[in-house]
Scaffold this motif. Structure first.
Motif, PDB file in Angstrom:
ATOM      1  N   LEU A 299      30.915 -27.250 -52.928  1.00 39.32           N
ATOM      2  CA  LEU A 299      31.289 -26.545 -51.705  1.00 39.32           C
ATOM      3  C   LEU A 299      30.474 -25.271 -51.520  1.00 39.32           C
ATOM      4  O   LEU A 299      30.771 -24.444 -50.664  1.00 39.32           O
ATOM      5  CB  LEU A 299      32.786 -26.226 -51.716  1.00 39.32           C
ATOM      6  N   SER A 315      41.066 -27.184 -51.087  1.00 37.06           N
ATOM      7  CA  SER A 315      39.929 -27.327 -50.189  1.00 37.06           C
ATOM      8  C   SER A 315      39.098 -28.562 -50.577  1.00 37.06           C
ATOM      9  O   SER A 315      38.689 -29.351 -49.719  1.00 37.06           O
ATOM     10  CB  SER A 315      39.086 -26.057 -50.245  1.00 37.06           C
ATOM     11  N   HIS A 319      38.401 -31.788 -48.243  1.00 35.34           N
ATOM     12  CA  HIS A 319      37.053 -32.319 -47.983  1.00 35.34           C
ATOM     13  C   HIS A 319      36.966 -33.798 -48.361  1.00 35.34           C
ATOM     14  O   HIS A 319      36.366 -34.593 -47.647  1.00 35.34           O
ATOM     15  CB  HIS A 319      36.009 -31.519 -48.767  1.00 35.34           C
ATOM     16  N   ASN A 324      34.068 -36.304 -47.221  1.00 35.86           N
ATOM     17  CA  ASN A 324      32.935 -35.663 -47.889  1.00 35.86           C
ATOM     18  C   ASN A 324      32.598 -36.420 -49.184  1.00 35.86           C
ATOM     19  O   ASN A 324      33.407 -36.501 -50.106  1.00 35.86           O
ATOM     20  CB  ASN A 324      33.297 -34.198 -48.187  1.00 35.86           C
ATOM     21  N   ALA A 327      32.630 -34.381 -52.539  1.00 33.61           N
ATOM     22  CA  ALA A 327      34.003 -34.072 -52.960  1.00 33.61           C
ATOM     23  C   ALA A 327      34.667 -35.327 -53.524  1.00 33.61           C
ATOM     24  O   ALA A 327      35.346 -35.287 -54.544  1.00 33.61           O
ATOM     25  CB  ALA A 327      34.802 -33.513 -51.793  1.00 33.61           C
TER      26      ALA A 327
END
Lengths: 425, 425
Positions: A299, A315, A319, A324, A327
């Protein structure tokens, strides 16, 4: 309410009693104790059922339960034998005497300390928690926090410390529960801290300590899976990875009470660095600090602007859910190593059940179907189904409840030992 | 000598008896059995000592030992209580009745099958071995080999099959000892082979089977470390890597009798290929076939001109001793992975003792000081000394002796169960 003196800063006395910690010898688990444990596990149970389940004569059960009733450990309760039929013929069952004792249980952890007060049957009377700054602390800071938390939860329960019979404390790390020593913990600056005796002196109550994952297993033994199963494994994932193993209704702890360190089995020679200072430990791939390490890279957070670990992991999880790929790959890799750890548990222990527990269980990527499929592929191929996996995503309250179960075990085993001495006279 | 009928191809009967295999419940290990086991482990022991060690009244011991003597399980022997002083006051001790039964034990393995016949106290009467061509075989070939070997060892002992009360058989691989099924073995073509019942029909005797490493642990329990220790681990290194774990004087086998597969714990995700078909198993780095795989490369042997594995490994060992760096690196790497496996055993089980056993223990590189140092570095750092490691480089005869111990356990537990039924009448 009377406070039990034994165990307050007396190492000799602790050894003499040996709650739970005793080796699995038949001789150290006399019928008296088996009957008490059966009643405790069942909640309410008729004498005849106890005799049947333990395979002993009803006469023996009657004799011993009379002694247990006289000692105040259990009591007779009226129940409806046949409530389904509506006729509700009343019958006498046995139950643990709830008001006999009250104990506190405390979970010491990286981000907060949690405490409960329960009655002798394990029913919750009050709970409370205090936050803390992560990282190692001094023994004095820990004692201060324990004292503050104890007084707060006592106030909530409208009890004084003197109303409690014992305190159980769960600590992350390597803990010798018999000697009451924390050999190493991520939350303490020092090694070899005789926490049980020091805390007992400070709090004026008998204190029993154990590795926190053992206490989750103990909570399951007393209040969960243990009501129906005699053998199961508990794997915890939080700030670290832990394990508890219940065998024949008892925690298995190892010859020096240092077993079940699943988080520190090596899954990669010369692998990732672990908090314990070694390399390749399972938790260095699976625990939250391992995920956080990779999250700061994924990140693009530097060390200075990285948020607290909880925020960071939330977070990362957001993600991953949003698609993502990086992630996702972080959770995926952690899941694969978790699969290695779980398959090793299966290949070695062949447990009847594995319970996955801990706050991190909310990151369902960790136990997604592909993780379980990978675990199946890594477990020995015997042609038989793998043991069932249950997810118990309970929070710190359960852990504190496990600590209370440790205190309850200690109190009841002391009473049973006293009862035995009286009976032998 | 009478042959025990129970167990011959009767799965139901096997389950009812449950020798050793029973869960570690106190209730399934009555005082009668504890007394018998104490006498067996001690060799010769006075009644008063049995009472003392088991913490029961001398009167109970006298009652039960009378029953055991009447059943022919144990006998009184005259001993000298005070032989050191020269006064030699004679006293009565108890011992297992050696002539009560004779059993056979057999180790099935890759390169040879070994058999022993022992008396009821475990004393060797005869042994024999037959070589075989390595690799998987048909069930029929295995049965033929077992029959040939049994008749040969019987002839050596001047006994007929009918003189034996049972046969214990150790098989490499995944074995359910309770159901008598070989789920998978490197020496059998097929999976899920009900070897115990099929062999019992073929040989006309009760047959009990188990994983071979379990039987090494059982041999230690009956004839070695178990005489003084109630809890220890045995790790075997031969054609594969195995483990047995003794807890409270019993083998721990797992809920489906499929535990302790140390050779198949994963020490490397997507790692080296194992005989079992999976990747990254410990034995794929440590067992003799793993060493042989690298030896063919190191010593420039092609697949066709490679000698038998025993010769290959001896040659590799000679090269290493002579200073060949590649040969040394092969043993060194295997030793490092063995250190991973042993440290994982320590981190999980915290055993009081680890016994390393098996033929490959003669390759001392595997347990050189640097391997043990590496193991220390990989075991959790508690500030306490690691469990002692003992090397027992015994050969197939010990394994066969363990198989005989399985048969002895089965016979004695059947007799104890019968004895219990009579006593209950």
């Amino acid at each position: 309410m009377q406070t039990l003196d034994a165990g307050v800063g007396q190492k000799g006395a602790r050894k003499g009693v040996g709650p739970l910690i005793a080796p699995l010898s038949d001789l150290q688990r006399p019928l008296r104790q088996q009957i008490f444990e059966r009643v405790r596990a069942a909640g309410m149970i008729p004498r005849v059922q106890v005799a049947k389940e333990l395979g002993v004569s009803p006469a023996s059960v009657t004799t011993i339960t009379s002694e247990l009733i006289d000692s105040g450990l259990i009591e007779e309760v009226m129940t409806a034998r046949d409530s389904d039929s509506g006729r509700g013929r009343p019958a006498v069952a046995l139950g643990v005497r709830r008001d006999a004792h009250r104990v506190a249980g405390m979970k010491i952890s990286d981000r907060e300390h949690t405490a409960v007060i329960v009655d002798f049957a394990g029913n919750l009377i009050a709970d409370d928690a205090i936050p803390r700054r992560p990282g190692p602390m001094t023994l004095n800071d820990l004692l201060l926090a324990m004292e503050t938390l104890l007084d707060r939860v006592c106030a909530k329960a409208a009890l004084s410390r003197a109303d409690l019979s014992a305190i159980g404390v769960g600590v992350p790390g390597f803990v010798d529960s018999l000697d009451g020593i924390v050999l190493w913990s991520s939350i303490l600056n020092d090694r070899n801290v005789p926490l049980a005796s020091v805390a007992a002196r400070r709090l004026g109550l008998p204190v029993w300590i154990d590795n926190d994952a053992n206490l989750v297993a103990l909570a399951e033994l007393w209040f969960g899976a243990g009501r129906t199963l005699s053998d199961f494994a508990v794997v915890t994932i939080e700030h670290g990875v832990g394990m508890g193993f219940v065998l024949n209704h008892r925690l298995y702890r190892g010859s020096q009470r240092l077993g079940m360190e699943l988080g520190h089995i090596k899954v990669q020679l010369d692998g990732a660095l672990c908090r314990c200072g070694q390399r390749g430990c399972l938790e260095a791939y699976v625990a939250d600090y391992a995920l956080a390490r990779e999250a700061t890279t994924a990140l693009n957070w530097g060390h200075k602007d990285a948020p607290p670990i909880g925020v960071l992991l939330e977070s990362l999880y957001d993600h991953a859910k949003a698609g993502n790929a990086t992630a996702r790959s972080i959770f995926r890799r952690a899941g694969r190593y978790l699969a290695v750890g779980l398959s090793n548990v299966i290949n070695l222990f062949d447990p009847a059940l594995i319970i996955l527990s801990g706050e991190r269980m909310r990151y369902d990527y960790l136990y997604a179907s592909e993780t379980l499929a990978e675990m199946d592929n890594l477990a020995i191929n015997t042609g038989r189904p793998r043991p069932p996996i249950e997810i118990h995503a309970w929070g710190d309250l359960l852990w504190a409840h496990g600590a209370a179960a440790l205190a309850l075990s200690s109190v009841s085993e002391m009473l049973l030992a006293a009862n035995r001495e009286i009976a032998a006279q």
